[in-house]
Design an enzyme around this catalytic site. Structure first.
Site, PDB file in Angstrom:
ATOM      1  N   ASP A  31     -34.898 -64.223  17.782  1.00 36.72           N
ATOM      2  CA  ASP A  31     -33.499 -64.392  17.370  1.00 36.72           C
ATOM      3  C   ASP A  31     -32.842 -63.004  17.390  1.00 36.72           C
ATOM      4  OD1 ASP A  31     -31.918 -66.345  14.838  1.00 36.72           O
ATOM      5  OD2 ASP A  31     -31.165 -64.479  15.728  1.00 36.72           O
ATOM      6  N   GLU A  81     -43.965 -35.359  20.448  1.00 43.45           N
ATOM      7  CA  GLU A  81     -45.222 -36.069  20.268  1.00 43.45           C
ATOM      8  C   GLU A  81     -45.528 -36.891  21.516  1.00 43.45           C
ATOM      9  OE1 GLU A  81     -45.234 -39.684  17.835  1.00 43.45           O
ATOM     10  OE2 GLU A  81     -43.387 -38.917  16.964  1.00 43.45           O
ATOM     11  N   CYS A 113     -42.932 -37.455  14.318  1.00 39.01           N
ATOM     12  CA  CYS A 113     -41.471 -37.237  14.374  1.00 39.01           C
ATOM     13  C   CYS A 113     -41.014 -36.035  13.556  1.00 39.01           C
ATOM     14  CB  CYS A 113     -40.735 -38.476  13.878  1.00 39.01           C
ATOM     15  SG  CYS A 113     -41.122 -39.941  14.821  1.00 39.01           S
ATOM     16  N   THR A 154     -38.570 -51.047  18.980  1.00 36.49           N
ATOM     17  CA  THR A 154     -38.196 -49.771  18.349  1.00 36.49           C
ATOM     18  C   THR A 154     -38.550 -48.589  19.263  1.00 36.49           C
ATOM     19  OG1 THR A 154     -40.279 -49.664  17.113  1.00 36.49           O
ATOM     20  CG2 THR A 154     -38.415 -50.686  16.003  1.00 36.49           C
ATOM     21  N   SER A 203     -46.470 -48.476   8.009  1.00 37.67           N
ATOM     22  CA  SER A 203     -45.661 -47.300   8.362  1.00 37.67           C
ATOM     23  C   SER A 203     -44.390 -47.244   7.521  1.00 37.67           C
ATOM     24  CB  SER A 203     -45.339 -47.282   9.863  1.00 37.67           C
ATOM     25  OG  SER A 203     -44.352 -48.235  10.209  1.00 37.67           O
ATOM     26  N   HIS A 235     -34.440 -39.652   9.136  1.00 35.84           N
ATOM     27  CA  HIS A 235     -35.135 -40.032  10.368  1.00 35.84           C
ATOM     28  C   HIS A 235     -34.961 -41.539  10.548  1.00 35.84           C
ATOM     29  CE1 HIS A 235     -38.090 -40.813  13.364  1.00 35.84           C
ATOM     30  NE2 HIS A 235     -38.903 -41.448  12.534  1.00 35.84           N
ATOM     31  N   LYS A 244     -33.324 -48.653   3.989  1.00 29.30           N
ATOM     32  CA  LYS A 244     -34.492 -48.887   3.120  1.00 29.30           C
ATOM     33  C   LYS A 244     -34.846 -47.603   2.364  1.00 29.30           C
ATOM     34  CE  LYS A 244     -37.014 -52.173   6.156  1.00 29.30           C
ATOM     35  NZ  LYS A 244     -37.178 -53.384   5.376  1.00 29.30           N
ATOM     36  N   ASN A 278     -35.542 -45.264  18.992  1.00 30.06           N
ATOM     37  CA  ASN A 278     -36.313 -44.188  18.361  1.00 30.06           C
ATOM     38  C   ASN A 278     -36.547 -43.062  19.359  1.00 30.06           C
ATOM     39  OD1 ASN A 278     -37.805 -42.631  16.663  1.00 30.06           O
ATOM     40  ND2 ASN A 278     -39.424 -44.125  16.281  1.00 30.06           N
ATOM     41  N   SER A 310     -44.960 -39.751  10.988  1.00 33.43           N
ATOM     42  CA  SER A 310     -46.127 -40.553  10.605  1.00 33.43           C
ATOM     43  C   SER A 310     -47.373 -39.691  10.544  1.00 33.43           C
ATOM     44  CB  SER A 310     -46.333 -41.665  11.627  1.00 33.43           C
ATOM     45  OG  SER A 310     -45.397 -42.683  11.425  1.00 33.43           O
TER      46      SER A 310
HETATM   47  P1  HMG Z   1     -41.669 -57.098  12.863  1.00 32.72           P
HETATM   48  O1  HMG Z   1     -42.935 -57.637  12.303  1.00 32.72           O
HETATM   49  O2  HMG Z   1     -41.325 -57.455  14.267  1.00 32.72           O
HETATM   50  O3  HMG Z   1     -40.382 -57.499  12.027  1.00 32.72           O
HETATM   51  O4  HMG Z   1     -41.764 -55.507  12.714  1.00 32.72           O
HETATM   52  P2  HMG Z   1     -40.227 -58.093  10.568  1.00 32.72           P
HETATM   53  O5  HMG Z   1     -40.762 -59.467  10.536  1.00 32.72           O
HETATM   54  O6  HMG Z   1     -40.746 -57.082   9.559  1.00 32.72           O
HETATM   55  O7  HMG Z   1     -38.638 -58.161  10.530  1.00 32.72           O
HETATM   56  C1  HMG Z   1     -37.869 -57.027  10.550  1.00 32.72           C
HETATM   57  C2  HMG Z   1     -36.623 -57.279   9.682  1.00 32.72           C
HETATM   58  O8  HMG Z   1     -35.794 -58.227  10.349  1.00 32.72           O
HETATM   59  C3  HMG Z   1     -36.951 -57.887   8.317  1.00 32.72           C
HETATM   60  O9  HMG Z   1     -36.025 -57.328   7.402  1.00 32.72           O
HETATM   61  C4  HMG Z   1     -36.637 -59.364   8.509  1.00 32.72           C
HETATM   62  O10 HMG Z   1     -36.307 -60.041   7.325  1.00 32.72           O
HETATM   63  C5  HMG Z   1     -35.434 -59.262   9.425  1.00 32.72           C
HETATM   64  P3  HMG Z   1     -36.547 -56.555   6.083  1.00 32.72           P
HETATM   65  O11 HMG Z   1     -37.351 -57.529   5.323  1.00 32.72           O
HETATM   66  O12 HMG Z   1     -37.408 -55.409   6.595  1.00 32.72           O
HETATM   67  O13 HMG Z   1     -35.300 -56.085   5.438  1.00 32.72           O
HETATM   68  N1  HMG Z   1     -35.180 -60.466  10.218  1.00 32.72           N
HETATM   69  C6  HMG Z   1     -33.936 -60.942  10.482  1.00 32.72           C
HETATM   70  N2  HMG Z   1     -32.721 -60.497  10.091  1.00 32.72           N
HETATM   71  C7  HMG Z   1     -31.626 -61.196  10.548  1.00 32.72           C
HETATM   72  N3  HMG Z   1     -31.717 -62.296  11.337  1.00 32.72           N
HETATM   73  C8  HMG Z   1     -32.915 -62.758  11.726  1.00 32.72           C
HETATM   74  C9  HMG Z   1     -34.101 -62.084  11.297  1.00 32.72           C
HETATM   75  N4  HMG Z   1     -35.418 -62.260  11.507  1.00 32.72           N
HETATM   76  C10 HMG Z   1     -36.072 -61.262  10.838  1.00 32.72           C
HETATM   77  N5  HMG Z   1     -32.989 -63.837  12.513  1.00 32.72           N
HETATM   78  C11 HMG Z   1     -41.280 -53.214  12.706  1.00 32.72           C
HETATM   79  C12 HMG Z   1     -40.696 -54.611  12.595  1.00 32.72           C
HETATM   80  C13 HMG Z   1     -40.189 -52.186  12.477  1.00 32.72           C
HETATM   81  C14 HMG Z   1     -42.387 -53.010  11.665  1.00 32.72           C
HETATM   82  C15 HMG Z   1     -41.877 -53.056  14.148  1.00 32.72           C
HETATM   83  O14 HMG Z   1     -40.836 -53.059  15.078  1.00 32.72           O
HETATM   84  C16 HMG Z   1     -42.695 -51.800  14.332  1.00 32.72           C
HETATM   85  O15 HMG Z   1     -43.904 -51.819  14.087  1.00 32.72           O
HETATM   86  N6  HMG Z   1     -42.074 -50.679  14.789  1.00 32.72           N
HETATM   87  C17 HMG Z   1     -42.761 -49.408  14.975  1.00 32.72           C
HETATM   88  C18 HMG Z   1     -43.066 -48.716  13.661  1.00 32.72           C
HETATM   89  C19 HMG Z   1     -41.874 -48.164  12.944  1.00 32.72           C
HETATM   90  O16 HMG Z   1     -40.816 -47.973  13.513  1.00 32.72           O
HETATM   91  N7  HMG Z   1     -42.057 -47.844  11.655  1.00 32.72           N
HETATM   92  C20 HMG Z   1     -41.009 -47.223  10.859  1.00 32.72           C
HETATM   93  C21 HMG Z   1     -41.528 -46.275   9.800  1.00 32.72           C
HETATM   94  S1  HMG Z   1     -42.689 -45.104  10.474  1.00 32.72           S
HETATM   95  C22 HMG Z   1     -41.697 -43.867  11.217  1.00 32.72           C
HETATM   96  O17 HMG Z   1     -40.537 -43.800  10.984  1.00 32.72           O
HETATM   97  C23 HMG Z   1     -42.380 -42.910  12.141  1.00 32.72           C
HETATM   98  C24 HMG Z   1     -42.220 -43.203  13.605  1.00 32.72           C
HETATM   99  O18 HMG Z   1     -40.906 -42.846  14.012  1.00 32.72           O
HETATM  100  C25 HMG Z   1     -43.250 -42.446  14.418  1.00 32.72           C
HETATM  101  C26 HMG Z   1     -43.429 -40.972  14.169  1.00 32.72           C
HETATM  102  O19 HMG Z   1     -43.304 -40.411  13.111  1.00 32.72           O
HETATM  103  O20 HMG Z   1     -43.830 -40.348  15.132  1.00 32.72           O
HETATM  104  C27 HMG Z   1     -42.423 -44.659  13.957  1.00 32.72           C
END
Ligand code: HMG
Length: 389
Positions: A31, A81, A113, A154, A203, A235, A244, A278, A310
């Site tokens: 969606d 990275e 990052c 992302t 994460s 970030h 958040k 990202n 991370s």
């Molecule tokens: P996911 O499992 O696909 O998504 O992972 P979800 O089920 O957690 O849903 C995401 C949000 O969408 C939730 O909202 C849902 O409710 C909402 P929340 O509960 O979080 O507020 N949602 C909807 N909203 C509106 N309409 C809808 C709907 N359906 C669901 N229909 C995740 C998402 C970001 C975890 C995934 O994409 C991922 O693993 N990404 C990579 C990791 C990442 O970005 N982590 C962030 C923190 S770590 C970081 O910042 C470091 C990094 O940049 C690396 C570095 O440092 O080098 C990653």
């Protein structure tokens, strides 16, 4: 009297192509609300076959050199990275493409990052030692997760270049810094992998813990109270993460988490990251660019910056916006870097994602795709060959 040091100029570049989240959602049946609202992303930059962290980094830095010259730059720190070599710093290629003087030290830094913030802090120290010198900080990354994984939404790519010096024209960086390190396996990329491994929910938790830890240390270092900040620059692995994080910080400090107030504190920082995706090390500085480009006059106001990488390392620090900063902004060029991208369909993006150079040491040329100022022409005898266009 202590010298004022900080970010004198900031410029960014991103990839040649853009994949919309609508195209990704259509492919995987998600969606679209989950992408647009749930994670706060509209599209992501996709590098052309002949682009990488070097071509983007050089493209980001070239306008800075054009405006300020090269003569004061005696250090280039390249944070990434998505490194292309285990030994040679990517910054050495950038140094060559930009024709910087040989009397220069060039080094690459890594901690997910967070690397660009380490680069900025190290640059401040070098300038403090000799305020006549400037440091070119380049943060450049291509964010790549497995196809058809939750992380795929992302991804993104961009480079930010910053000139750090005395009497900065944009942002004076302040002394107190809140630091935090914890050994967590939330996101990592072993040397033999192209795509990062990630525990998505872990994460997010690790990021929030790091915000809390870095803030706690910032207060112990006699930093400013929360109320003094005009905006919070986080970030942004996806833009919803900034919301958040800020809600978590306000809760931790016992403040109201009023959605409108959070929107006012962050809203202007997300415009570039929402459409670029990202960009790892560059992300927090793209957020800073978006804020400076869009906000009403911020001269004299304090900004909070939260850098997270991370693994994990975080830093909470602050800067004061310098009077007259608006004359130095690159708003038009920044917007053009985004609007100049060519939309790519899902199949085209997938082909680019799967592309890899053979490792046989032969001559392998890349198709000419980028319209940017620098390109990766190919690889020959295991050597990357770059050219200015
Ligand atoms: P996911 O499992 O696909 O998504 O992972 P979800 O089920 O957690 O849903 C995401 C949000 O969408 C939730 O909202 C849902 O409710 C909402 P929340 O509960 O979080 O507020 N949602 C909807 N909203 C509106 N309409 C809808 C709907 N359906 C669901 N229909 C995740 C998402 C970001 C975890 C995934 O994409 C991922 O693993 N990404 C990579 C990791 C990442 O970005 N982590 C962030 C923190 S770590 C970081 O910042 C470091 C990094 O940049 C690396 C570095 O440092 O080098 C990653």
């Amino acid at each position: 009297m202590s010298v004022s040091i900080g970010i004198h100029d900031l410029s960014f570049a991103t990839g040649e192509f853009v994949l919309s989240h609508a195209a990704l959602a259509e492919h995987n049946g998600t969606d679209l609300g989950k992408y647009h609202v749930g994670i706060g992303q509209q599209s992501m930059s996709v590098p052309a076959a002949d682009e990488d962290i070097v071509t983007m980094g050089a493209a980001a830095a070239a306008p800075i050199i054009a405006r300020h010259g090269k003569s004061q730059i005696r250090t280039v720190v390249f944070a990434t990275e998505s490194s292309i070599d285990q030994a040679k710093a990517a910054g050495v290629y950038v140094h060559s493409l930009l024709g910087l003087q040989s009397a220069c030290r060039v080094v690459e830094l890594k901690q997910a990052c967070y690397g660009a913030t380490a680069a900025l802090q190290f640059a401040l120290g070098l300038v403090r030692r000799d305020p006549t010198q400037q440091v070119l900080v380049v943060a450049s990354d291509v964010s790549k997760y497995e196809l058809d994984s939750p992380g795929e939404a992302t991804q993104g790519a961009a480079a930010v270049a910053m000139l750090v010096g005395a009497d900065p024209a944009l942002l004076r960086i302040e002394e107190p810094s809140g630091l935090f390190t914890a050994d967590v396996m939330d996101f990592w990329r072993p040397n033999y992998r192209e795509a990062a491994l990630v525990d998505g929910q872990e994460s997010i938790t690790a990021y929030l813990q790091a915000v809390e830890g870095a803030w706690k240390d910032y207060t112990e270092q006699n930093g400013r109270p929360l109320e003094e900040f005009a905006a919070f620059v986080y970030h942004q692995p996806f833009t919803k993460m900034a919301y958040k994080a800020h809600r978590h910080l306000l809760n931790f400090c016992g403040h109201d988490t009023d959605a409108d107030a959070i929107g006012r504190a962050l809203g202007q920082t997300t415009a570039y990251n929402a459409v670029i995706g990202n960009s790892y090390t560059a992300s927090v500085y793209l957020a800073l660019a978006a804020l400076l480009d869009q906000a009403d006059d911020l001269a004299g106001r304090a900004l909070a910056l939260l850098s997270y990488g991370s693994g994990s390392v975080a830093e909470f620090f602050s800067g004061t916006v310098v009077a007259g900063y608006r004359e130095q902004l690159r708003t038009e060029a920044n917007r053009a870097a985004i609007t100049r991208r060519t939309p790519v369909d899902y199949a085209g993006y997938r082909a680019l994602h799967e592309r890899a150079f053979p490792s046989d040491g032969g001559d392998h040329y890349t198709p000419a795709q980028t319209t940017g100022p620098f390109r990766l022409a190919g690889i020959s005898g295991h050597k990357r060959v770059y050219e200015a266009r």
